[in-house]
Enzyme design. Structure first.
Site, PDB file in Angstrom:
ATOM      1  N   LYS A  75      -0.809   8.288   5.295  1.00 29.22           N
ATOM      2  CA  LYS A  75      -2.239   7.655   5.477  1.00 29.22           C
ATOM      3  C   LYS A  75      -2.914   8.346   6.692  1.00 29.22           C
ATOM      4  O   LYS A  75      -2.835   9.514   6.774  1.00 29.22           O
ATOM      5  CB  LYS A  75      -2.154   6.011   5.513  1.00 29.22           C
ATOM      6  N   GLY A  85       1.965  -2.350   2.507  1.00 31.03           N
ATOM      7  CA  GLY A  85       1.840  -2.600   3.898  1.00 31.03           C
ATOM      8  C   GLY A  85       1.920  -4.222   4.224  1.00 31.03           C
ATOM      9  O   GLY A  85       1.472  -4.775   5.164  1.00 31.03           O
ATOM     10  N   SER A  87       6.120  -1.445   0.840  1.00 24.94           N
ATOM     11  CA  SER A  87       7.266  -1.809   1.745  1.00 24.94           C
ATOM     12  C   SER A  87       8.530  -1.326   1.916  1.00 24.94           C
ATOM     13  O   SER A  87       9.678  -1.991   2.111  1.00 24.94           O
ATOM     14  CB  SER A  87       7.061  -3.416   1.723  1.00 24.94           C
ATOM     15  N   HIS A 115      -4.408   6.620  -5.289  1.00 28.62           N
ATOM     16  CA  HIS A 115      -3.833   5.548  -4.287  1.00 28.62           C
ATOM     17  C   HIS A 115      -4.598   4.380  -4.398  1.00 28.62           C
ATOM     18  O   HIS A 115      -5.872   4.639  -4.390  1.00 28.62           O
ATOM     19  CB  HIS A 115      -3.554   6.207  -2.890  1.00 28.62           C
ATOM     20  N   GLU A 127      -5.638   2.327  -2.124  1.00 31.19           N
ATOM     21  CA  GLU A 127      -6.680   2.585  -1.073  1.00 31.19           C
ATOM     22  C   GLU A 127      -7.837   3.012  -1.326  1.00 31.19           C
ATOM     23  O   GLU A 127      -8.927   2.698  -0.996  1.00 31.19           O
ATOM     24  CB  GLU A 127      -5.828   2.701   0.247  1.00 31.19           C
ATOM     25  N   GLU A 138       3.017   1.228  -7.539  1.00 33.16           N
ATOM     26  CA  GLU A 138       2.807   0.411  -6.371  1.00 33.16           C
ATOM     27  C   GLU A 138       2.198  -0.801  -6.271  1.00 33.16           C
ATOM     28  O   GLU A 138       0.858  -0.791  -6.511  1.00 33.16           O
ATOM     29  CB  GLU A 138       1.980   1.547  -5.231  1.00 33.16           C
ATOM     30  N   ASN A 163       3.763   8.744   2.700  1.00 31.07           N
ATOM     31  CA  ASN A 163       2.548   8.898   2.597  1.00 31.07           C
ATOM     32  C   ASN A 163       2.005   8.437   4.189  1.00 31.07           C
ATOM     33  O   ASN A 163       1.819   7.162   4.430  1.00 31.07           O
ATOM     34  CB  ASN A 163       2.029   8.063   1.599  1.00 31.07           C
TER      35      ASN A 163
HETATM   36  P1  13P Z   1       3.814   0.717   2.914  1.00 24.88           P
HETATM   37  O1  13P Z   1       5.020   1.459   2.744  1.00 24.88           O
HETATM   38  O2  13P Z   1       3.201   0.901   4.338  1.00 24.88           O
HETATM   39  O3  13P Z   1       3.752  -0.682   2.085  1.00 24.88           O
HETATM   40  O4  13P Z   1       2.807   1.716   1.994  1.00 24.88           O
HETATM   41  C1  13P Z   1       3.135   1.948   0.633  1.00 24.88           C
HETATM   42  C2  13P Z   1       2.115   2.971   0.229  1.00 24.88           C
HETATM   43  O5  13P Z   1       0.901   2.785   0.025  1.00 24.88           O
HETATM   44  C3  13P Z   1       2.587   4.207   0.069  1.00 24.88           C
HETATM   45  O6  13P Z   1       1.656   5.318  -0.768  1.00 24.88           O
END
Ligand code: 13P
Length: 255
Positions: free
Chosen positions: A12, A174, A213, A96, A98, A168, A10
């Site tokens: 982003k 992150g 992560s 997601h 976010e 997740e 992903n």
């Molecule tokens: P990270 O791998 O940067 O922690 O992000 C995970 C994520 O949100 C994947 O959709």
């Protein structure tokens, strides 16, 4: 039964088209001979067409990171399932954290999107996961039950296994604070059981991914877990070499 693992990057809001092109040319040779694992890049809308063109005939699928549930309409800034299908996009990340936290995406809309994506021929990755507060309060299972049941609410039973579910934990996204293997396995197995409760037997078919992560150093352990069928990778997917290493770990941990 054995489930083919799915490793999805992903991106982003990272990578211009030029950056995406450089990345994919670095990734393709690294995964060309990786059998037994599905690989996907979830790119910004602007890079979808270029990535579909550059990955045609390869083992890398291209996914979007969101879509609107309506086919068309007065929804400024949104993109619909038919628009993604026209580009030959293979799937879409939905719900997601976010999107839910920063853009106010409601459970009800996510549920609608999952159904619309399936009907359009897009493979959904439905994201679920608890906040740190919820985990500390012992509310993880309640949150997961709510998000899985609501997210799959409109999906016809016989199509449930076509939805990949990404667990997740929000506190792991992150942050570099990856879930322990015990936490990831427990949550993934709980999510699988929820699908089994909706339709007996499909729990064995549905893919449950872990996200938060994941990196080349911890991927092997996570991807070897009995109920973890792949990973949704953020930061570590932005580098072709580290993403290829994670995909290789998925192949090695499968079965
Ligand atoms: P990270 O791998 O940067 O922690 O992000 C995970 C994520 O949100 C994947 O959709």
């Amino acid at each position: 039964m054995s489930r083919t693992p799915l490793v999805a990057g992903n991106w982003k809001m990272y990578k211009t088209v030029a950056e995406a092109e450089r990345y994919i040319q670095a990734l393709l040779p690294r995964v060309a001979s990786l059998e037994g694992v599905e690989i996907a890049v979830c790119t910004p809308f602007t890079a979808l067409q270029a990535m579909v063109d550059s990955t045609r005939g390869t083992r890398v699928g291209v996914y979007a990171q969101n879509m609107h549930e309506a086919a068309e309409g007065a929804f400024t800034g949104e993109v619909s399932a038919p628009m993604l299908v026209e580009l030959d996009v293979a799937g879409v990340v939905l719900g997601h954290s976010e999107r839910r936290q920063l853009f106010g995406e409601a459970d009800r809309a996510v549920a609608q999107k999952v159904l619309v994506a399936l009907q359009a021929g897009l493979r959904p990755i439905l994201c679920v996961g608890e906040t740190e507060e919820e985990r500390l309060a012992g509310d993880t299972e309640r949150k997961l039950r709510h998000q899985v049941q609501e997210g799959l609410e409109h999906v016809p039973q016989e199509r449930l296994s076509e939805v990949a579910i990404a667990y997740e934990p929000i506190w792991a996204i992150g942050t570099g604070r990856v879930a322990t293997p015990e936490q990831a396995q427990e949550a993934a197995s709980f999510v699988r059981a929820l699908v089994g409760a909706l339709h007996k037997g499909l729990d064995e078919q549905v893919k449950v991914l872990y996200g938060g992560s994941v990196n080349p150093g911890n991927a092997a352990e996570l991807l070897a877990l009995a109920d973890v069928d792949g990973a949704l990778v953020g930061g570590a997917s932005l580098d072709a070499e580290s993403f290829a290493a994670i995909a290789t770990a998925a192949r090695d941990g499968a079965g």
